[in-house]
Design a protein around this motif. Structure first.
Motif, PDB file in Angstrom:
ATOM      1  N   ALA A 198     -57.810 -40.737  40.455  1.00 59.34           N
ATOM      2  CA  ALA A 198     -56.791 -41.568  39.961  1.00 59.34           C
ATOM      3  C   ALA A 198     -55.765 -40.904  38.814  1.00 59.34           C
ATOM      4  CB  ALA A 198     -57.383 -42.486  39.250  1.00 59.34           C
ATOM      5  N   VAL A 199     -56.007 -39.615  38.542  1.00 53.41           N
ATOM      6  CA  VAL A 199     -55.114 -39.059  37.639  1.00 53.41           C
ATOM      7  C   VAL A 199     -54.495 -37.840  38.247  1.00 53.41           C
ATOM      8  CG1 VAL A 199     -56.613 -39.499  35.492  1.00 53.41           C
ATOM      9  CG2 VAL A 199     -56.984 -37.268  37.104  1.00 53.41           C
ATOM     10  N   SER A 200     -54.709 -37.379  39.332  1.00 55.05           N
ATOM     11  CA  SER A 200     -53.898 -36.482  40.345  1.00 55.05           C
ATOM     12  C   SER A 200     -53.036 -37.196  41.175  1.00 55.05           C
ATOM     13  CB  SER A 200     -54.973 -35.718  40.936  1.00 55.05           C
ATOM     14  OG  SER A 200     -54.254 -34.788  41.637  1.00 55.05           O
ATOM     15  N   ASP A 201     -52.019 -36.647  41.426  1.00 50.89           N
ATOM     16  CA  ASP A 201     -50.925 -36.918  42.424  1.00 50.89           C
ATOM     17  C   ASP A 201     -51.111 -36.337  43.811  1.00 50.89           C
ATOM     18  OD1 ASP A 201     -49.431 -38.538  40.656  1.00 50.89           O
ATOM     19  OD2 ASP A 201     -48.122 -37.205  40.095  1.00 50.89           O
ATOM     20  N   GLU A 202     -52.228 -35.747  43.982  1.00 51.16           N
ATOM     21  CA  GLU A 202     -52.703 -35.211  45.522  1.00 51.16           C
ATOM     22  C   GLU A 202     -53.280 -36.181  46.069  1.00 51.16           C
ATOM     23  OE1 GLU A 202     -55.458 -32.008  44.300  1.00 51.16           O
ATOM     24  OE2 GLU A 202     -53.799 -30.641  43.948  1.00 51.16           O
ATOM     25  N   PHE A 203     -52.905 -36.097  47.562  1.00 50.54           N
ATOM     26  CA  PHE A 203     -53.323 -37.120  48.576  1.00 50.54           C
ATOM     27  C   PHE A 203     -53.329 -36.425  49.910  1.00 50.54           C
ATOM     28  CE2 PHE A 203     -48.827 -37.597  48.441  1.00 50.54           C
ATOM     29  CZ  PHE A 203     -48.403 -37.508  49.560  1.00 50.54           C
ATOM     30  N   ILE A 204     -53.941 -37.188  50.717  1.00 52.77           N
ATOM     31  CA  ILE A 204     -53.851 -36.927  52.268  1.00 52.77           C
ATOM     32  C   ILE A 204     -53.644 -38.241  52.960  1.00 52.77           C
ATOM     33  CG2 ILE A 204     -56.335 -36.838  52.583  1.00 52.77           C
ATOM     34  CD1 ILE A 204     -56.170 -34.488  54.388  1.00 52.77           C
ATOM     35  N   GLN A 236     -52.739 -43.595  52.375  1.00 53.14           N
ATOM     36  CA  GLN A 236     -53.099 -42.139  51.782  1.00 53.14           C
ATOM     37  C   GLN A 236     -54.435 -42.455  50.936  1.00 53.14           C
ATOM     38  OE1 GLN A 236     -49.373 -41.894  49.489  1.00 53.14           O
ATOM     39  NE2 GLN A 236     -48.589 -40.478  51.108  1.00 53.14           N
ATOM     40  N   TYR A 237     -55.092 -41.228  50.831  1.00 56.30           N
ATOM     41  CA  TYR A 237     -56.458 -41.141  50.216  1.00 56.30           C
ATOM     42  C   TYR A 237     -56.075 -40.406  48.895  1.00 56.30           C
ATOM     43  CZ  TYR A 237     -61.091 -39.350  48.863  1.00 56.30           C
ATOM     44  OH  TYR A 237     -62.220 -38.972  48.133  1.00 56.30           O
ATOM     45  N   PHE A 238     -56.420 -40.949  47.835  1.00 59.20           N
ATOM     46  CA  PHE A 238     -56.154 -40.291  46.614  1.00 59.20           C
ATOM     47  C   PHE A 238     -57.595 -39.976  46.002  1.00 59.20           C
ATOM     48  CE2 PHE A 238     -52.037 -41.816  47.090  1.00 59.20           C
ATOM     49  CZ  PHE A 238     -51.064 -41.164  46.377  1.00 59.20           C
ATOM     50  N   PRO A 239     -58.158 -38.789  46.012  1.00 56.11           N
ATOM     51  CA  PRO A 239     -59.488 -38.449  45.451  1.00 56.11           C
ATOM     52  C   PRO A 239     -59.495 -38.674  43.929  1.00 56.11           C
ATOM     53  CG  PRO A 239     -58.588 -36.424  46.095  1.00 56.11           C
ATOM     54  CD  PRO A 239     -57.678 -37.618  46.700  1.00 56.11           C
ATOM     55  N   SER A 254     -54.298 -55.371  45.701  1.00 61.41           N
ATOM     56  CA  SER A 254     -55.410 -55.143  44.806  1.00 61.41           C
ATOM     57  C   SER A 254     -56.538 -54.171  45.229  1.00 61.41           C
ATOM     58  CB  SER A 254     -56.335 -56.433  44.711  1.00 61.41           C
ATOM     59  OG  SER A 254     -56.867 -56.895  46.218  1.00 61.41           O
ATOM     60  N   PHE A 255     -56.069 -53.326  46.059  1.00 51.60           N
ATOM     61  CA  PHE A 255     -57.089 -52.248  46.822  1.00 51.60           C
ATOM     62  C   PHE A 255     -57.173 -51.127  45.425  1.00 51.60           C
ATOM     63  CE2 PHE A 255     -58.661 -49.863  50.139  1.00 51.60           C
ATOM     64  CZ  PHE A 255     -59.384 -50.924  50.797  1.00 51.60           C
ATOM     65  N   SER A 256     -58.196 -50.387  45.671  1.00 52.32           N
ATOM     66  CA  SER A 256     -58.473 -49.444  44.624  1.00 52.32           C
ATOM     67  C   SER A 256     -57.568 -48.282  44.714  1.00 52.32           C
ATOM     68  CB  SER A 256     -59.834 -48.668  44.860  1.00 52.32           C
ATOM     69  OG  SER A 256     -59.974 -47.960  46.030  1.00 52.32           O
ATOM     70  N   ASN A 257     -57.530 -47.572  43.904  1.00 51.98           N
ATOM     71  CA  ASN A 257     -56.720 -46.533  43.543  1.00 51.98           C
ATOM     72  C   ASN A 257     -57.029 -45.265  44.497  1.00 51.98           C
ATOM     73  OD1 ASN A 257     -55.191 -47.532  41.627  1.00 51.98           O
ATOM     74  ND2 ASN A 257     -56.115 -46.767  39.886  1.00 51.98           N
ATOM     75  N   ALA A 258     -58.113 -45.417  45.102  1.00 52.41           N
ATOM     76  CA  ALA A 258     -58.300 -44.312  45.962  1.00 52.41           C
ATOM     77  C   ALA A 258     -57.889 -44.290  47.415  1.00 52.41           C
ATOM     78  CB  ALA A 258     -59.996 -44.138  46.343  1.00 52.41           C
ATOM     79  N   ILE A 259     -57.392 -45.625  47.874  1.00 50.68           N
ATOM     80  CA  ILE A 259     -56.620 -45.629  49.025  1.00 50.68           C
ATOM     81  C   ILE A 259     -55.471 -46.520  48.660  1.00 50.68           C
ATOM     82  CG2 ILE A 259     -56.492 -46.785  51.340  1.00 50.68           C
ATOM     83  CD1 ILE A 259     -59.339 -46.441  51.478  1.00 50.68           C
ATOM     84  N   ARG A 260     -54.077 -45.898  49.091  1.00 50.22           N
ATOM     85  CA  ARG A 260     -52.886 -46.456  48.807  1.00 50.22           C
ATOM     86  C   ARG A 260     -51.863 -46.553  50.027  1.00 50.22           C
ATOM     87  NH1 ARG A 260     -51.565 -43.078  43.580  1.00 50.22           N
ATOM     88  NH2 ARG A 260     -53.550 -43.370  42.403  1.00 50.22           N
TER      89      ARG A 260
END
Length: 117
Positions: free
Chosen positions: A15-21, A10-13, A82-88
């Protein structure tokens, strides 16, 4: 019937939002030692619509690396740890199948259907 697990990428644009694609699907065997396959969106325009500021080049590079690497279990471990919060990765969900390739195609259609065009 082999026990497998799948996670969504999932891509999270923000870090403070729960919105993802959802941008990908990862399928692994239960102990990460055998079958590992991954599918990603083929239409990054949906991501751009979701987040006009998305760095599509970085996302495409990540997808390319995941699809081309020979050591996917190690890359998967790196992503989980250890991945960034942008991709989970979502927590793994169990599935059983005699045909892992057909299963990942079905999961890809189910979770990325609109992003495959």
């Amino acid at each position: 019937m082999p026990k497998l697990g799948f996670s969504l990428v999932q891509y999270f644009p923000s870090a403070v939002s729960d919105e993802f694609i959802n941008i990908g699907v990862v399928l692994v065997d239960s102990d990460n030692a055998g079958f590992v396959d991954v599918r990603f969106t083929q239409d990054w325009r949906c991501v751009r619509s979701f987040d006009p500021e998305a760095d599509i080049a970085v996302l495409e590079s990540f997808a390319w690396e995941m699809q081309r690497t020979k050591n996917r279990p190690a890359l998967l471990h790196t992503m989980e740890d250890s991945f960034s919060n942008a991709i989970r990765l979502t927590p793994r969900k169990d599935c059983r199948t005699d045909n892992p390739l057909a299963e990942i195609e079905a999961l890809t259609t189910q979770y990325l259907g609109a992003l495959l065009a």
